[in-house]
Design a protein around this motif. Structure first.
Motif, mmCIF file in Angstrom:
data_model
loop_
_atom_site.group_PDB
_atom_site.id
_atom_site.type_symbol
_atom_site.label_atom_id
_atom_site.label_comp_id
_atom_site.label_asym_id
_atom_site.label_seq_id
_atom_site.Cartn_x
_atom_site.Cartn_y
_atom_site.Cartn_z
ATOM 1 N N LEU A 55 25.225 -18.711 -24.594
ATOM 2 C CA LEU A 55 24.183 -18.851 -23.581
ATOM 3 C C LEU A 55 24.856 -19.499 -22.377
ATOM 4 C CD1 LEU A 55 22.669 -18.893 -26.428
ATOM 5 C CD2 LEU A 55 20.799 -20.005 -25.193
ATOM 6 N N VAL A 79 19.621 -18.772 -17.484
ATOM 7 C CA VAL A 79 20.557 -18.303 -18.492
ATOM 8 C C VAL A 79 20.962 -16.878 -18.145
ATOM 9 C CG1 VAL A 79 18.671 -17.542 -20.015
ATOM 10 C CG2 VAL A 79 20.943 -17.988 -20.977
ATOM 11 N N THR A 121 16.778 -13.817 -30.441
ATOM 12 C CA THR A 121 17.035 -14.102 -29.030
ATOM 13 C C THR A 121 15.849 -14.822 -28.410
ATOM 14 O OG1 THR A 121 18.357 -12.072 -28.899
ATOM 15 C CG2 THR A 121 17.697 -13.087 -26.812
ATOM 16 N N PHE A 128 22.114 -12.235 -25.124
ATOM 17 C CA PHE A 128 23.186 -13.057 -24.577
ATOM 18 C C PHE A 128 24.516 -12.327 -24.799
ATOM 19 C CE2 PHE A 128 20.140 -16.052 -26.715
ATOM 20 C CZ PHE A 128 19.447 -16.407 -25.567
#
Length: 276
Positions: free
Chosen positions: A19, A30, A207, A48
């Motif tokens: 992240l 992010v 996620t 990610f």
């Protein structure tokens, strides 16, 4: 992994993800990428940067060129190497230092290393050779362990995944690779969750849980300090039934997420983004 080999059926695949965080004008952001639709895991989903551990991540010479990873066992060491390598391959952000100056590579140096992304991804160049040739050291001390998830046993492909937090270097321009990922965005956790709820983004259960957890922090410093203070509880969702007799995925309360169960139907039938 050969599908014809029953001994490899349901075998756990070591993988790692980062992240990458930054402080935006409105708070914590992010970096996330959209998986290519032809990728066999989480295709089309917002995820990610990350991927599988490569055998070359533990090649001779890698440990000698890694900061902040002394004393780690081979499993944890390979996870952190993979996390840094995959972040570079998928986003162009490289958590590494010049071995002469000890400084994190700047934007100018990063641009000169861009051509390594594809060869590393294809396994044509190993991480040890890359570091040695370019006089670099992996900045493993920039990684903060954040979560550990294992794919449920019911799934045909299972991953043993470490999640890490990292403060993205300010002058590194993160951008998707155009092959495994086809789009990318710096986004606030709240906005990512809002778009998933509206159906304009696809975000799979693990996620989403980790987006939500990191979103509890207002800025990068708080997120990293909080992660360092928490004990990581391994999450391997279990298929069971709730009080109404409906099948659900259940995760341990001790892992510190806002929910402990998710309807199996919601996990198995991830909604596709709406058109328009």
């Amino acid at each position: 992994m050969s599908e014809a080999d029953p001994k490899n059926a349901n075998k756990l695949i070591p993988s790692a993800t980062i992240l990458l965080l930054r402080d935006g004008t409105a708070g914590l952001e992010v970096f996330m990428v959209v998986r290519h639709h032809q990728i066999d895991f989480a295709s089309g989903a917002l995820v990610f940067p990350g991927g599988k551990v490569d055998k070359l991540d533990m090649a001779p010479g890698v440990r000698e060129r890694a900061d902040g990873m002394d004393g780690l066992d081979d499993w944890e060491f390979s996870m952190r190497v993979a996390a840094i390598r995959e972040a570079f391959e998928e986003s162009g952000v490289l958590l590494a230092r010049n071995e002469q100056t000890g400084s994190v590579v700047d934007a100018g140096r990063l641009k000169s290393l861009e051509h390594y992304r594809d060869p590393l991804n294809r396994g044509e160049v190993g991480i040890a050779d890359f570091l040695s040739k370019e006089g670099l050291r992996l900045a493993g001390d920039m990684l903060t362990p954040f979560a550990h998830w294992i794919t449920p046993k019911m799934m045909p492909k299972r991953f043993d995944t470490r999640f890490y937090l990292a403060n993205a270097p300010e002058d590194h321009v993160a951008v998707h690779d155009g092959s495994e990922s086809v789009d990318s965005v710096w986004i606030s956790p709240m906005q990512a969750l809002k778009e998933a709820e509206a159906g304009t983004r696809t975000i799979i259960f693990p996620t989403r849980m980790n987006v939500e957890k990191v979103g509890e922090s207002p800025n990068v410093t708080h997120a990293i300090e909080t992660a360092r203070s928490r004990q990581i509880v391994t999450v391997e969702p279990q298929v069971t039934k709730n009080e109404a007799g409906e099948p659900v995925l259940r995760i341990p309360k001790e892992a510190g997420y806002s929910v402990t169960e998710e309807p199996l139907s919601a996990v198995a039938n991830v909604a596709k983004p709406k058109a328009g």
